[in-house]
Design a protein around this motif. Structure first.
Motif, mmCIF file in Angstrom:
data_model
loop_
_atom_site.group_PDB
_atom_site.id
_atom_site.type_symbol
_atom_site.label_atom_id
_atom_site.label_comp_id
_atom_site.label_asym_id
_atom_site.label_seq_id
_atom_site.Cartn_x
_atom_site.Cartn_y
_atom_site.Cartn_z
ATOM 1 N N SER A 153 10.197 27.518 34.524
ATOM 2 C CA SER A 153 9.703 28.461 34.117
ATOM 3 C C SER A 153 10.797 29.366 34.268
ATOM 4 N N GLN A 154 12.390 28.917 33.926
ATOM 5 C CA GLN A 154 13.478 30.218 33.827
ATOM 6 C C GLN A 154 13.459 29.753 32.771
ATOM 7 N N THR A 155 13.081 28.622 32.152
ATOM 8 C CA THR A 155 14.220 28.182 30.398
ATOM 9 C C THR A 155 12.990 28.656 29.602
ATOM 10 N N ARG A 156 12.015 28.909 30.443
ATOM 11 C CA ARG A 156 10.087 28.495 29.150
ATOM 12 C C ARG A 156 9.788 27.821 28.701
ATOM 13 N N ARG A 157 10.800 26.245 29.212
ATOM 14 C CA ARG A 157 10.626 25.222 28.486
ATOM 15 C C ARG A 157 10.318 23.979 29.229
ATOM 16 N N LYS A 158 9.642 23.278 28.998
ATOM 17 C CA LYS A 158 9.669 22.472 30.075
ATOM 18 C C LYS A 158 10.363 20.663 29.452
ATOM 19 N N TYR A 159 11.591 20.515 29.058
ATOM 20 C CA TYR A 159 11.821 19.202 28.816
ATOM 21 C C TYR A 159 11.233 17.472 29.336
ATOM 22 N N CYS A 160 11.392 16.735 29.461
ATOM 23 C CA CYS A 160 11.325 15.652 30.235
ATOM 24 C C CYS A 160 11.718 14.090 28.989
ATOM 25 N N SER A 161 12.348 13.557 29.103
ATOM 26 C CA SER A 161 13.136 11.953 28.607
ATOM 27 C C SER A 161 12.121 10.810 29.854
ATOM 28 N N ALA A 162 10.901 10.434 28.597
ATOM 29 C CA ALA A 162 10.402 9.253 30.369
ATOM 30 C C ALA A 162 9.494 10.401 31.040
ATOM 31 N N SER A 163 9.816 9.446 33.089
ATOM 32 C CA SER A 163 9.734 10.374 33.359
ATOM 33 C C SER A 163 10.805 11.268 34.661
ATOM 34 N N ASN A 164 12.014 11.454 33.960
ATOM 35 C CA ASN A 164 13.425 12.313 34.405
ATOM 36 C C ASN A 164 13.034 13.986 33.792
ATOM 37 N N CYS A 165 13.355 14.877 34.141
ATOM 38 C CA CYS A 165 13.295 15.706 34.247
ATOM 39 C C CYS A 165 14.828 15.989 33.083
ATOM 40 N N ALA A 166 14.723 16.866 31.981
ATOM 41 C CA ALA A 166 15.909 16.910 31.151
ATOM 42 C C ALA A 166 15.833 18.585 30.887
ATOM 43 N N TYR A 167 17.748 18.977 29.956
ATOM 44 C CA TYR A 167 17.271 20.296 29.770
ATOM 45 C C TYR A 167 18.410 20.517 28.378
ATOM 46 N N LEU A 168 18.214 20.910 27.930
ATOM 47 C CA LEU A 168 18.432 21.470 26.533
ATOM 48 C C LEU A 168 19.240 22.878 27.122
ATOM 49 N N ILE A 169 20.429 23.147 26.647
ATOM 50 C CA ILE A 169 20.995 24.651 25.949
ATOM 51 C C ILE A 169 22.114 24.461 24.778
ATOM 52 N N GLY A 170 21.490 24.903 24.124
ATOM 53 C CA GLY A 170 22.426 25.675 22.463
ATOM 54 C C GLY A 170 22.965 26.784 22.376
ATOM 55 N N TYR A 171 23.998 27.131 22.227
ATOM 56 C CA TYR A 171 25.205 28.534 22.725
ATOM 57 C C TYR A 171 25.489 28.864 21.363
ATOM 58 N N GLY A 172 25.626 30.151 21.455
ATOM 59 C CA GLY A 172 25.646 31.358 19.986
ATOM 60 C C GLY A 172 26.809 30.379 19.731
ATOM 61 N N ASP A 173 27.458 29.657 19.334
ATOM 62 C CA ASP A 173 28.906 29.392 18.382
ATOM 63 C C ASP A 173 28.445 28.190 18.298
ATOM 64 N N ASN A 174 27.189 27.677 18.030
ATOM 65 C CA ASN A 174 26.750 26.392 17.924
ATOM 66 C C ASN A 174 27.166 24.948 18.695
ATOM 67 N N SER A 175 27.769 25.145 19.903
ATOM 68 C CA SER A 175 27.735 24.656 21.397
ATOM 69 C C SER A 175 26.528 24.370 21.613
ATOM 70 N N SER A 176 26.940 23.085 22.041
ATOM 71 C CA SER A 176 25.424 22.316 22.896
ATOM 72 C C SER A 176 25.550 21.337 24.179
ATOM 73 N N THR A 177 24.765 21.628 25.006
ATOM 74 C CA THR A 177 25.148 20.436 26.220
ATOM 75 C C THR A 177 23.374 19.946 26.717
ATOM 76 N N SER A 178 22.907 18.758 26.747
ATOM 77 C CA SER A 178 22.294 18.504 26.770
ATOM 78 C C SER A 178 22.477 16.907 27.971
ATOM 79 N N GLY A 179 20.839 17.005 29.003
ATOM 80 C CA GLY A 179 20.779 15.428 28.996
ATOM 81 C C GLY A 179 20.038 15.453 30.398
ATOM 82 N N TYR A 180 20.303 14.949 31.755
ATOM 83 C CA TYR A 180 19.363 14.961 32.994
ATOM 84 C C TYR A 180 19.375 15.836 33.805
#
Length: 472
Positions: free
Chosen positions: A196-223
């Motif tokens: 609800s905070q990020t406006r999107r829900k990410y899931c990998s199989a049954s695990n909750c996931a996150y994905l954040i991209g930064y303005g300089d094209n850096s990024s982090t994603s995972g569980y």
């Protein structure tokens, strides 16, 4: 005749006395409106030993803060001023870009594989940031994290780095070696809340996931996961929600991740509200050779000189700490800037932005007034985003006019010379402010201007406080 001479002599003496007193008063006033500094103080020796802040060591809920460049940093990377300012501008542009976007249909919460979704754009970390060491897992794994008041989610790189991991100074955290680690289920209310905070829900199989991209094209994603977080021997927290990054890339400059101190529900202060009542403070050191401190709660004691201003909501962002700037003074004279210049743009305080950004009209007024007070000094070419620079070669001391910011509620923050200047080299010392591109771009009170102050974030009171002499 002698009486006449005596009268004339008395008149002359009185006149000289008045002149002397008047001159002394003018000099006194001039010194009050200027900061006279040794030019050498602008350039701390790169070989100087680290000087530890006594505050962090004497308070059980405090962490030592170190600038990532310098002897106090575990990262010990070499500073590149052009990179610092380039990344700083990238962060500012990403903040402006995010706040100018309106939610669209594709931003609504949807359940899908995280790899099928584009990154939600976040804020560039920049490179002029400050780090703290935090323990994660059982047994405790000490990691150097950038702390950021503009971000909520705390995250670190995690083995086995299914995607990729950038190079960091500390060993990468291995969740399989921690007895207190657990993934958050995609059906968990925690996952729904984060979505609800990020406006999107990410899931990998049954695990909750996150994905954040930064303005300089850096990024982090995972569980999205839960883990034990250790600040000090006495301050240990179980089941803190954090991001265990499996695919991370970009310009994080050796840090292991980020400690999120924003206003949102997933930030560290929000998750530890029962212990610290959503109150924290920090002091950023005057130079990389000193440490500052990041203190949670009020057990470390708050300065009796604190002056508070209320926190305002910035557009639709629940993470940023909005402040209301109402005026700027140079040499104790308030600049003629209409209040609408600040209210149109809005303002925030941000630990991750290096130099303060101002609306174009406000910056033009500040620059003009500053230049008028610096006519005795040789100007030189600007550099990067900084356009008002001076050559101090051969000068032992300089006089820098006071700059003060006035915030809503009557709070005035006076900036000394180290918070007004950005020193590249003796022949290029610049005014440490920049103008925004557009009138409605957000103003940002940056971390250079926050140095040596105790800055207090009082969540229950919806206010931010400032006090001088918080650290060296």
């Amino acid at each position: 005749m002698n009486n006449l001479l005596n009268i004339i002599t008395t008149i002359i003496c009185v006149w000289l006395s008045w002149s002397s007193a008047d001159g002394a008063q003018k000099r006194e006033n001039e010194e009050v409106s200027f900061h006279r500094i040794q030019t050498s103080s602008l350039f701390p020796s790169s070989s100087a030993p680290c000087v530890l802040s006594p505050t962090a060591s004497n308070t059980k809920s405090s962490l030592r803060v170190a600038h990532r460049y310098g002897p106090c940093s575990s990262l010990r990377t070499s500073p590149d001023h052009d990179d610092i300012l380039r990344l700083d501008q990238a962060r500012v542009k990403s903040i402006h870009s995010n706040l100018s976007k309106k939610p669209t249909a594709r931003d609504r919460i949807s359940q899908s594989q995280s790899t099928d979704l584009q990154a939600r754009e976040g804020f560039t970390l920049g490179s002029g940031n400050y780090i703290v060491t935090v323990g994660i897992g059982t047994p405790k794994h000490d990691l150097s994290l950038v702390f950021d008041t503009g971000s909520d989610l705390t995250w670190t790189q995690c083995e086995p780095c299914i995607g990729s991991c950038y190079t960091q100074k500390d060993p990468i955290f291995n969740p399989s070696s921690s007895s207190s680690y657990s993934n958050i289920s995609c059906s968990s209310p925690v996952c729904d809340s984060f979505a609800s905070q990020t406006r999107r829900k990410y899931c990998s199989a049954s695990n909750c996931a996150y994905l954040i991209g930064y303005g300089d094209n850096s990024s982090t994603s995972g569980y999205l996961s839960k883990e034990k977080i250790t600040l000090t021997n006495t301050d240990v927290f179980d089941n803190i929600n954090f991001g265990c990054g499996q695919s991370n890339s970009g310009l994080f400059n050796g840090s292991a991740g980020l400690l999120g101190l924003g206003r949102g529900k997933s930030s560290f202060p929000s998750q530890t509200v029962m212990k610290y009542n959503n109150i924290f403070s920090y002091c950023l050191p005057s130079s990389p050779k000193y440490t500052g401190h990041l203190t949670f709660g009020t057990s470390g004691g708050l300065s009796s000189s604190l002056k508070y201003t209320s926190v305002s909501t910035v557009h639709e962002s629940a993470s940023l700490y909005g402040l209301d700037i109402v005026g700027i003074s140079v040499d104790d004279k308030e600049l003629e800037i209409p209040l609408t210049v600040f209210t149109t743009a809005g303002s925030i305080i941000d630990s991750g932005t290096v130099t303060t950004r101002l609306p174009p009209k406000a910056y033009a007024a500040l620059r003009t007034a500053f230049k008028e007070k610096m006519l005795n000094y040789t100007t030189t070419l600007g550099r990067s985003i900084l356009d008002t620079c001076y050559d101090f070669t051969g000068l032992e001391t300089v006089e820098i006019p006071k700059v003060s910011f006035s915030f809503k509620g009557g709070t005035v923050v006076e900036l000394d010379a180290i918070r007004v200047l950005y020193a590249f080299k003796m022949s290029q010392v610049c005014l440490a402010f920049a103008g925004n591109d557009k009138d409605d771009d957000l103003a940002i009170f940056g971390n250079i201007q926050q140095k040596t102050m105790q800055v207090v974030y009082d969540g229950p009171g919806d206010r931010v406080g400032f006090a001088p002499n918080g650290c060296m």
